[in-house]
Each structure stands twice: as C-alpha cells, then as structure tokens.
Motif scaffolding. Sequence first.
Motif, PDB file in Angstrom:
ATOM      1  N   ASP A   1       6.399  12.565   4.516  1.00  0.00           N
ATOM      2  CA  ASP A   1       5.510  13.474   3.776  1.00  0.00           C
ATOM      3  C   ASP A   1       6.006  13.537   2.328  1.00  0.00           C
ATOM      4  OD1 ASP A   1       3.563  15.361   3.276  1.00  0.00           O
ATOM      5  OD2 ASP A   1       4.648  17.032   4.176  1.00  0.00           O
ATOM      6  N   ILE A   2       5.213  14.052   1.424  1.00  0.00           N
ATOM      7  CA  ILE A   2       5.664  14.139   0.020  1.00  0.00           C
ATOM      8  C   ILE A   2       6.071  15.560  -0.328  1.00  0.00           C
ATOM      9  CG2 ILE A   2       4.867  14.012  -2.381  1.00  0.00           C
ATOM     10  CD1 ILE A   2       3.438  11.465  -1.695  1.00  0.00           C
ATOM     11  N   ASP A   3       5.181  16.482  -0.007  1.00  0.00           N
ATOM     12  CA  ASP A   3       5.354  17.870  -0.429  1.00  0.00           C
ATOM     13  C   ASP A   3       5.933  18.667   0.747  1.00  0.00           C
ATOM     14  OD1 ASP A   3       5.043  20.355  -1.481  1.00  0.00           O
ATOM     15  OD2 ASP A   3       3.003  20.020  -2.196  1.00  0.00           O
TER      16      ASP A   3
ATOM     17  N   GLY B   1       9.727  14.485  -0.847  1.00  0.00           N
ATOM     18  CA  GLY B   1       9.531  13.198  -0.174  1.00  0.00           C
ATOM     19  C   GLY B   1       9.784  12.018  -1.100  1.00  0.00           C
ATOM     20  N   LEU B   2       9.520  12.214  -2.394  1.00  0.00           N
ATOM     21  CA  LEU B   2       9.735  11.112  -3.340  1.00  0.00           C
ATOM     22  C   LEU B   2      11.230  10.890  -3.564  1.00  0.00           C
ATOM     23  CD1 LEU B   2       6.965  11.789  -6.045  1.00  0.00           C
ATOM     24  CD2 LEU B   2       6.885  10.236  -4.099  1.00  0.00           C
ATOM     25  N   SER B   3      11.981  11.990  -3.713  1.00  0.00           N
ATOM     26  CA  SER B   3      13.421  11.817  -3.934  1.00  0.00           C
ATOM     27  C   SER B   3      14.077  11.268  -2.667  1.00  0.00           C
ATOM     28  CB  SER B   3      14.080  13.118  -4.393  1.00  0.00           C
ATOM     29  OG  SER B   3      13.924  14.114  -3.423  1.00  0.00           O
TER      30      SER B   3
ATOM     31  N   ILE C   1       6.907   4.632   4.561  1.00  0.00           N
ATOM     32  CA  ILE C   1       5.454   4.768   4.381  1.00  0.00           C
ATOM     33  C   ILE C   1       5.191   6.239   4.071  1.00  0.00           C
ATOM     34  CG2 ILE C   1       3.197   4.671   5.518  1.00  0.00           C
ATOM     35  CD1 ILE C   1       4.381   2.472   7.347  1.00  0.00           C
ATOM     36  N   MET C   2       4.555   6.518   2.942  1.00  0.00           N
ATOM     37  CA  MET C   2       4.220   7.908   2.637  1.00  0.00           C
ATOM     38  C   MET C   2       3.039   8.310   3.531  1.00  0.00           C
ATOM     39  SD  MET C   2       6.506   7.899   0.313  1.00  0.00           S
ATOM     40  CE  MET C   2       6.608   9.655   0.104  1.00  0.00           C
ATOM     41  N   LEU C   3       3.131   9.494   4.117  1.00  0.00           N
ATOM     42  CA  LEU C   3       2.037  10.016   4.957  1.00  0.00           C
ATOM     43  C   LEU C   3       1.743  11.407   4.421  1.00  0.00           C
ATOM     44  CD1 LEU C   3       0.150   9.796   7.313  1.00  0.00           C
ATOM     45  CD2 LEU C   3       1.984  10.377   8.860  1.00  0.00           C
ATOM     46  N   THR C   4       0.668  11.517   3.656  1.00  0.00           N
ATOM     47  CA  THR C   4       0.494  12.694   2.808  1.00  0.00           C
ATOM     48  C   THR C   4      -0.967  13.090   2.648  1.00  0.00           C
ATOM     49  OG1 THR C   4       0.786  13.451   0.527  1.00  0.00           O
ATOM     50  CG2 THR C   4       0.524  11.114   0.819  1.00  0.00           C
TER      51      THR C   4
ATOM     52  N   ARG D   1       6.604   1.523   0.744  1.00  0.00           N
ATOM     53  CA  ARG D   1       5.947   0.233   1.006  1.00  0.00           C
ATOM     54  C   ARG D   1       4.530   0.426   1.525  1.00  0.00           C
ATOM     55  NH1 ARG D   1       9.925  -3.945   1.455  1.00  0.00           N
ATOM     56  NH2 ARG D   1       8.097  -5.195   1.853  1.00  0.00           N
ATOM     57  N   GLY D   2       4.173   1.676   1.779  1.00  0.00           N
ATOM     58  CA  GLY D   2       2.818   1.939   2.256  1.00  0.00           C
ATOM     59  C   GLY D   2       2.452   3.371   1.914  1.00  0.00           C
ATOM     60  N   TYR D   3       1.150   3.660   1.886  1.00  0.00           N
ATOM     61  CA  TYR D   3       0.695   4.995   1.495  1.00  0.00           C
ATOM     62  C   TYR D   3      -0.528   5.322   2.351  1.00  0.00           C
ATOM     63  CZ  TYR D   3       0.211   8.857  -1.847  1.00  0.00           C
ATOM     64  OH  TYR D   3       0.180  10.097  -2.456  1.00  0.00           O
ATOM     65  N   VAL D   4      -0.366   6.275   3.261  1.00  0.00           N
ATOM     66  CA  VAL D   4      -1.475   6.623   4.166  1.00  0.00           C
ATOM     67  C   VAL D   4      -1.797   8.099   3.989  1.00  0.00           C
ATOM     68  CG1 VAL D   4      -2.210   6.747   6.583  1.00  0.00           C
ATOM     69  CG2 VAL D   4      -0.743   4.872   5.835  1.00  0.00           C
TER      70      VAL D   4
END
Lengths: 218, 126
Positions: free
Chosen positions: A56-58, A67-69, A85-88, A105-108
């Motif tokens: 997750d990001i947030d 999630g980014l850090s 893989i970001m799941l956000t 490497r992925g963004y869903v």
Amino acid sequence: MNDIKVLVVDDHQLFRVGMVEFLKDQRRIRVVGEADGEEEALRCISDTLPDIVLMDIDFGPTREMEGLSATKRITETYADLVKVIMLTMHDNEDIIFDAIESGARGYVLKDADQETLLQTIISVEQGGVILSPTQAEKILKKYRYSMRSELDQELSALTEREKEILKLVATGASNEEIASSLSIAEKTVRNRLSTIFSKLHVNNRTQAAQYATKLGLD
Amino acid sequence: MFVVDDHQLFRAGIIELLRDQKGIEVVGVASDASDLWKRIEDRLPDVVLMDIDFGPGRSQEGIVVTQQIKEKLGASINIIMLTMHDDAKLKRMALRAGACAYVLKSDDPGRLTHAIQNAADRKMVQ
C-alpha cells in the motif's frame, strides 16, 4: 514451477486479511506473511524472503507515503530478489512516478479486478514491469513535462543575444557570418560561444547546434 | 449480506473473509449507488456493508445512500458503515443517516463479524 511467495503490506487490517484469504486460494501463490507498515514489512521480508511484496502507499494520516519509503528501502536492500507491486487507491501521476522511482515494478489500483492483480503478480515475478496503459501514459506525460521544464530552464539561462548566436550556429553559419549578421566583432562571437557552450554543458558547435534543435531554436 | 465498496479488490477480500463465517451469506455486491440500486431490491439483504467514499469527487456518497435505503426499503435493512475514515463527525453523520454501526477498515475481522452479528440480531428483534 515453484509457488510465488507473496507478502501483503497494508495498514487496513480488513483489506489485508481479505487479500490474504483471496490469495491463499490462488494457484501458484503462497502468502508468506502480512504487515501493517514499513518496519514490520522489512522484518517480515528478512524472515521470509518473499518474491513479491504487495505494498500500500498511504498508511494513514500520520504515515502518508510510507509505502514509497518502504519500497525504496526494500529495493536498495534486496534489488531484484524481492519485487514490489504497489497496491493502492491513488491514481495520481506524481505518485505513480514516485513509486516507479522508488523501485516499484508494478502498480495496481484497489479498484482493479482480481485477474489484473494475479496477472501482475505473475508477470512481475517473471521480471516484467507492469503498468496499465493509462498509468503508462501518465508516466510518459510526466516524463515529457519534466524533460521540457529542464530544457526551458536551460533556455532561460541564455541571454537574448546568446539565443540569437545559437540560432545562427544551428543554421551552420560560421563565426564570421554570425559576426556580420549581428554586426558584432568576430572575437565577441567567439567569447559568447564559449559562454553558451559552458551554460549548455556542450564541447563544440555541432553539439550546440543539436542542442538548439532540442530547445526549439532552429 | 450485501457489500458496497468502489474497490473491487477490497470487495473480493471481504467476500473471502466472510465466506467461512457461520450464518453469513454474501448475496450481492455493488461498486456505487447506481450499481446498488440495480441489484439490492431483488436480493433484499438483512445487512449491508457500506463504504463512505466512492472515489474522487464522490466523497460521503455512502452516507447519502444509507439514508436513501432506509427511506425506500424500510427499517428492516441494517447498514454497517465500513470505512477508512476514523472521524467522529462522519461517524455521527452516518449514524444519523440510519447506519447501525461504524467499523474501520483498520479494525480486526472479529470487530466486523461482531458488528454483523449484532446487526442481524437487531433484525430478528424487529
């Protein structure tokens, strides 16, 4: 074929547990753990070495963009061994760009369907980088914009006279021709050219001419 | 049970989570208000799990829909708000609109099943 080991990282326990339940039933996927934030995720990764981290990001009001850090730290430590893989829920080009820059490497998106998520997990595990066409377009737009602003910045570093000289260089004019065209001394043209080369970080007039084309001065 | 949430992967997870719970059957899902109105009247669930935000520009739509369900379908349907917003004001608004419980997505599954059970018991009392 070995199972793909997956770690789920999300601060919303109900999403996390639901995702684990869903993934547990999928062929080729083995959930090796779940975590509710950056530190727990890093501990879990060190214990279980997953192939894929769904991140997750947030992580709530005081842990925005955690999630980014976390992704950056995972990528720096494990390189391609552990793929993120970001799941956000965030569908914003700045965030997508930052995620890719952090090493994702992925963004869903969470409103994607189950098949999209499963396909992304499989493709990323095999070494692919997966973005939806809309996300790829957003990244390209952002990339073009940042290239353009870099060029605009360099262009604004040149004086009007330097721009005139560069424009003439791009047409193939010699120093003598430039001097005559602008009614200035040839020595002045040489001095100005050396300043232009320095400002544009180029070594000769051919490179300067190519730069003029990029800057749209030709 | 009927699940309303704009995130398909959240819906899928919740369905999996509730699948093995005794006495709970998910009879339908919807991603937003218009999707909900197409499906809910055929299935008349006892309990609805309702998200609050349905995506950008559609914040708090879940609260409006909660009120509409209560007005159109009557008091027999019990609605549980299931949201990421830990916000006292939103909670008050949701309860005023007719929700019987307010569960956070960060809560544990036990809290959710307990809220569902309470909502179902309420229905039996009514």
